[in-house]
Design a protein around this motif. Structure first.
Motif, mmCIF file in Angstrom:
data_model
loop_
_atom_site.group_PDB
_atom_site.id
_atom_site.type_symbol
_atom_site.label_atom_id
_atom_site.label_comp_id
_atom_site.label_asym_id
_atom_site.label_seq_id
_atom_site.Cartn_x
_atom_site.Cartn_y
_atom_site.Cartn_z
ATOM 1 N N THR A 167 0.846 -1.186 0.000
ATOM 2 C CA THR A 167 0.000 0.000 0.000
ATOM 3 C C THR A 167 0.888 1.245 0.000
ATOM 4 O O THR A 167 2.108 1.154 -0.220
ATOM 5 C CB THR A 167 -0.955 -0.016 1.217
ATOM 6 N N GLY A 212 1.121 3.475 2.619
ATOM 7 C CA GLY A 212 1.495 3.896 3.966
ATOM 8 C C GLY A 212 1.153 2.814 4.963
ATOM 9 O O GLY A 212 0.223 2.035 4.753
ATOM 10 N N GLU A 233 0.276 3.321 8.176
ATOM 11 C CA GLU A 233 -0.657 3.747 9.217
ATOM 12 C C GLU A 233 -2.037 3.140 8.986
ATOM 13 O O GLU A 233 -2.446 2.904 7.852
ATOM 14 C CB GLU A 233 -0.770 5.279 9.258
ATOM 15 N N LYS A 260 -4.676 3.971 6.001
ATOM 16 C CA LYS A 260 -3.969 4.544 4.850
ATOM 17 C C LYS A 260 -4.178 3.640 3.637
ATOM 18 O O LYS A 260 -3.976 2.435 3.716
ATOM 19 C CB LYS A 260 -2.481 4.665 5.163
ATOM 20 N N THR A 298 -7.974 -1.140 2.817
ATOM 21 C CA THR A 298 -8.526 -1.078 4.170
ATOM 22 C C THR A 298 -9.331 -2.334 4.508
ATOM 23 O O THR A 298 -9.163 -2.935 5.578
ATOM 24 C CB THR A 298 -9.427 0.162 4.320
ATOM 25 N N GLU A 335 5.062 -0.576 2.549
ATOM 26 C CA GLU A 335 5.240 0.375 1.455
ATOM 27 C C GLU A 335 6.305 -0.150 0.483
ATOM 28 O O GLU A 335 7.060 -1.065 0.802
ATOM 29 C CB GLU A 335 5.654 1.729 2.005
#
Length: 368
Positions: free
Chosen positions: A199, A201, A203, A206, A212, A232
């Motif tokens: 992805t 990020g 966090e 993100k 998600t 990442e």
């Protein structure tokens, strides 16, 4: 008139037919002679290798086999196919108009039970499309995925999906994580491969909706897979470092994965070309290059895409290994060996079992 494919019993000896590998002899850039040479290497280096059937123009293939001294090898047989798929052919056109193509006939041998695996250098779209349409997907999985082996600092990682399914849903990425984990165990002997979701990020929250939702689903799988969380792009080529342990399986959809794979292949070629150009710029650099020839040779071999055998198409009923179009005999030998090992470990049954377990875990977590 369309050539009729014999029944499984007519094609190969009944005792050997289940574990046979159908090798597409006509699909590679280097021609059938290189495929035959790969079969010779595989048969000589791996005594426990599954029997091999070379699929293609039988007269041509037998000629090369005779020249290689393996025409009558006890583990080698032939299946005639009169047509060849080109790099410009489209999957649906091939299925309608090139039914006697070597790639299609090799897949049909698996469909009939005359073989359990296909190895081919053919056009990726045609091989993937024909495999999915003719073999169908595994129970519980409605999409297939290509898995590619890519070098990183201190080892390798499995990239899945490398291009088979560009429009994925969260459940498809969950299945990719399961399939990639099993392939990583088989290929590298890693008991609990660390799985990362590619992805933008790390966090929480993100990324887009696909990321998600997939992240939440993967967290519900418990010890079914060793999920390390989102990763990442700059993390996947490292051995962990400041970001923790290295990632063994990088999960993404086929759109992102294919861009990653082709970008890496292009970058690897760019650096090797630039390195060679700069080292040849003047006599002093040439001397340095000569002294470091061994090191540069090892680096070139390590980043060469075709040295890693093939990319298995996971999720279909049968073993399908896509070798690089320009794969040489060493790469094809490795692809044939991988196909044989996937047959022996019954990787598809393991994948089906874990997909069923994953579905139950996700449903139970949703009800809680």
């Amino acid at each position: 008139m369309e050539a009729a494919i014999p029944t499984a019993a007519q094609t190969v000896p009944p005792i050997e037919r289940v574990n046979r590998i159908a090798v597409d002899a006509m699909g590679g850039d280097l021609g059938p002679a290189e495929v035959v040479a790969a079969a010779k290497l595989a048969l000589s280096e791996f005594p426990d290798l599954s029997p091999v059937t070379l699929v293609g123009d039988e007269a041509i293939v037998r000629k090369h086999a005779a020249e290689a001294g393996i025409e009558n090898h006890p583990k080698l047989s032939y299946f005639h196919a009169s047509e060849v798929i080109t790099m410009d052919d489209k999957p649906l056109v091939v299925l309608k108009k090139k039914k006697d193509a070597s790639t299609i006939r090799a897949i049909e041998l698996v469909k009939l039970g005359a073989a359990r695996a296909v190895v081919s250098c053919a056009n990726t779209g045609c091989l993937v499309g024909a495999s999915i349409i003719k073999l169908r997907t595994l129970k519980g999985a409605d999409r297939a995925a290509l898995s590619a082996i890519i070098p990183r600092d201190g080892g390798h990682f499995v990239l899945i999906d490398a291009g088979a399914n560009p429009e994925a849903k969260p459940e498809h990425l969950v299945h990719n994580a399961i399939m990639g984990s099993h392939f990583s165990r088989l290929e590298f002997g890693i008991e609990k491969p660390r799985v990362g979701l590619l992805t933008i990020g790390t966090e929480e929250g993100k990324g887009n909706a696909l990321i998600t939702q997939t992240h939440e689903a993967l967290k519900r799988l418990g010890d079914l897979i060793n999920y390390a969380g989102p990763v990442e792009g700059f993390q996947i080529f490292t051995n962990g470092g400041e970001h923790g342990q290295a990632i063994d399986v990088v999960v993404c959809d086929g759109f992102v994965g294919n861009i990653c794979l082709k970008s890496w292949e292009s970058l690897a070629k760019f650096f090797t070309t630039e390195l060679k150009r700069n080292l040849m710029a003047n006599p002093v650099r040439k001397l340095g290059a000569l002294l470091a020839k061994g090191a540069f040779g090892e680096l070139r071999e390590r980043v060469k895409p075709e040295r890693y055998g093939g990319a298995p198409l996971l999720g279909v009923k049968g073993v399908v290994v896509k070798a690089h179009g320009s794969a040489n005999r060493q790469a094809l030998k490795n692809a044939i060996f991988d196909a044989s090992e996937m047959i022996k470990t019954d990787i598809n049954q393991l994948i089906e079992n874990d997909i069923a377990r994953a579905q139950a875990l996700i449903e139970n977590a949703g009800e809680a």
